[in-house]
Design a protein around this motif. Sequence first.
Motif, mmCIF file in Angstrom:
data_model
loop_
_atom_site.group_PDB
_atom_site.id
_atom_site.type_symbol
_atom_site.label_atom_id
_atom_site.label_comp_id
_atom_site.label_asym_id
_atom_site.label_seq_id
_atom_site.Cartn_x
_atom_site.Cartn_y
_atom_site.Cartn_z
ATOM 1 N N LEU A 39 46.904 37.773 30.878
ATOM 2 C CA LEU A 39 46.550 38.688 31.970
ATOM 3 C C LEU A 39 47.867 39.054 32.655
ATOM 4 N N HIS A 41 50.298 40.833 35.407
ATOM 5 C CA HIS A 41 50.452 41.377 36.758
ATOM 6 C C HIS A 41 51.859 41.968 36.901
ATOM 7 N N TRP A 52 50.179 39.359 47.311
ATOM 8 C CA TRP A 52 49.166 40.323 47.744
ATOM 9 C C TRP A 52 49.840 41.405 48.585
ATOM 10 N N HIS A 90 46.171 46.421 41.369
ATOM 11 C CA HIS A 90 45.895 45.170 42.089
ATOM 12 C C HIS A 90 45.382 45.518 43.475
ATOM 13 N N HIS A 91 45.260 44.499 44.335
ATOM 14 C CA HIS A 91 44.648 44.736 45.647
ATOM 15 C C HIS A 91 45.437 45.742 46.508
ATOM 16 N N TYR A 136 42.056 45.228 34.116
ATOM 17 C CA TYR A 136 41.653 44.677 35.412
ATOM 18 C C TYR A 136 41.830 45.811 36.417
ATOM 19 N N TRP A 175 37.848 43.453 33.833
ATOM 20 C CA TRP A 175 37.971 42.355 34.793
ATOM 21 C C TRP A 175 37.627 42.811 36.193
ATOM 22 N N ASP A 177 37.645 41.473 39.713
ATOM 23 C CA ASP A 177 38.129 40.359 40.529
ATOM 24 C C ASP A 177 37.480 40.415 41.911
ATOM 25 N N ALA A 179 38.308 38.752 44.636
ATOM 26 C CA ALA A 179 39.140 38.385 45.789
ATOM 27 C C ALA A 179 39.194 39.510 46.822
ATOM 28 N N GLU A 222 41.630 28.368 39.599
ATOM 29 C CA GLU A 222 42.751 29.022 38.914
ATOM 30 C C GLU A 222 43.774 27.994 38.468
ATOM 31 N N ASP A 248 41.137 31.572 34.149
ATOM 32 C CA ASP A 248 42.399 32.292 34.371
ATOM 33 C C ASP A 248 43.356 31.395 35.141
ATOM 34 N N TRP A 256 50.974 34.849 40.311
ATOM 35 C CA TRP A 256 50.517 35.853 39.328
ATOM 36 C C TRP A 256 51.573 36.934 39.144
HETATM 37 C C1 FUL Z 1 42.809 36.590 42.163
HETATM 38 C C2 FUL Z 1 43.736 37.581 42.850
HETATM 39 O O1 FUL Z 1 43.635 37.523 44.240
HETATM 40 C C3 FUL Z 1 45.108 37.215 42.375
HETATM 41 O O2 FUL Z 1 46.113 37.967 43.016
HETATM 42 C C4 FUL Z 1 45.135 37.451 40.880
HETATM 43 O O3 FUL Z 1 44.969 38.823 40.605
HETATM 44 C C5 FUL Z 1 44.049 36.632 40.187
HETATM 45 C C6 FUL Z 1 43.924 36.881 38.709
HETATM 46 O O4 FUL Z 1 42.808 36.865 40.779
HETATM 47 O O5 FUL Z 1 41.543 36.585 42.629
#
Ligand code: FUL
Length: 435
Positions: A39, A41, A52, A90-91, A136, A175, A177, A179, A222, A248, A256
């Motif tokens: 995976l 990043h 983040w 990503h976020h 993702y 994916w 996620d 979070a 994780e 993961d 990450w």
């Molecule tokens: C988490 C994310 O908040 C991390 O930054 C990362 O992407 C991971 C794979 O999942 O929930």
Amino acid sequence: MNPPLLILALAALASAQNFVDVKPSPQQVQWQDLEFGVLIHFGPNTFMDREWGEGNADPSVFNPAQFNPEQWVLAAKSAGAKYLVMVAKHHDGFCLWPSHYTEYSVKHSPWKGGKGDVVGEVARAARKHGLKFGVYLSPWDRHEPAYKDNKKYDEYYRNELRELASNYGDLVEWWLDGAGSEAHVYDFDSYVKELRTYQPNTLLFADVGFLSYGDIRWVGNEAGFAQEDNWNVIDRLGYLRWRPVEADTPLRKLHWFWHPNDEKSLNSLAEMLDIYHKTVGRGAQLVLGLAPDNRGLLPDSDVARLKEFGDEIRRIYGKNVGREDNAALDGDPDTTWSPPPGAQPGEIMGYYNPPITFDRAVTTEWLAGGQRVQKYAIDFNDGTAWHRIASGTSIGHKKIDIFPRVTASQVRLLILSASDTPVIRDFQLYDGRGK
Ligand code: FUL
């Protein structure tokens, strides 16, 4: 009971589910055989020493001078990975492909004069070297103004999803996620509908708490371990589904994204082997986080560790010392063995003259008809008596049992309890500590 109630009760009975009847889809069977993926990043965070991002980094920070996804792919392959999932967003909301729906993307970075497409180049590199490709796309978006308005954001996410799902070939996995999304309500049904329109075979990963009906479930940590008791069929709100687990964990502990001066966080070879045995060796899928640096390359030490790990796995599991010419012991995953009807316990026996020395067993179950083994044991005979060296509950996709080295003239796998006729793909023995 009045007639309408009776009809309802009968209907409920007719649809009552038993876990024995729940089987994987063909896509899930294929995916579980991949066992191990990576995976990746990469994005503005890589250039800002962050995990983040808040969504306010200027796109000009994204400028990898030596971007080379083939180097990432070859390193992943040397470790034994079979698929690659790319974090397309990503976020922080920054899109690594030139999306039509936002200006917050590689379009406005100096990289390749704003004409580059990270997702496209990574997808091509992965496929060129035989890795499957997945995406993702973070639901949580800290940049996009529409995020404040659930309906508007649903449309935005679907638009991004459609671009990624229709322009980059077959995706092995999508994916989702969870979070950062705790307080937000998403119209997941509409996302899944859109995804299925363009990618009927992709498997949707999600935490069960986040989305009740994903195809793959999050392991729940994780740190790189699955529970030893690992069942593929789980109940969610009274509804049973085949939901294999994916674990993961990053190659660099807790990181990450790439960070400068971070050598201490790199997992040792021993830690990588432990992760492998506690995920793949417990019937789970391992997806290992890799982080290219601000040059756009994986650091040399990561490349070296990945190869060292792959070499060690190939060395340990290179020679099946218990190999014999029958369906259970032949090392061929496409031939299976079942005990004769009524056999209790079911027993696979290997005879060895001269005796063999080994310190681990790899047992695999054929899952297309469902996961059936509920209790098993492994015994060896040293020429005078039988001794138990391992026992457990689930076998599932793969179970690796590691024990002190023993020398044996006979070895047996006993299936002590099963919900239906057990189907074993293979029972293999290895001498990992032997030279
Ligand atoms: C988490 C994310 O908040 C991390 O930054 C990362 O992407 C991971 C794979 O999942 O929930």
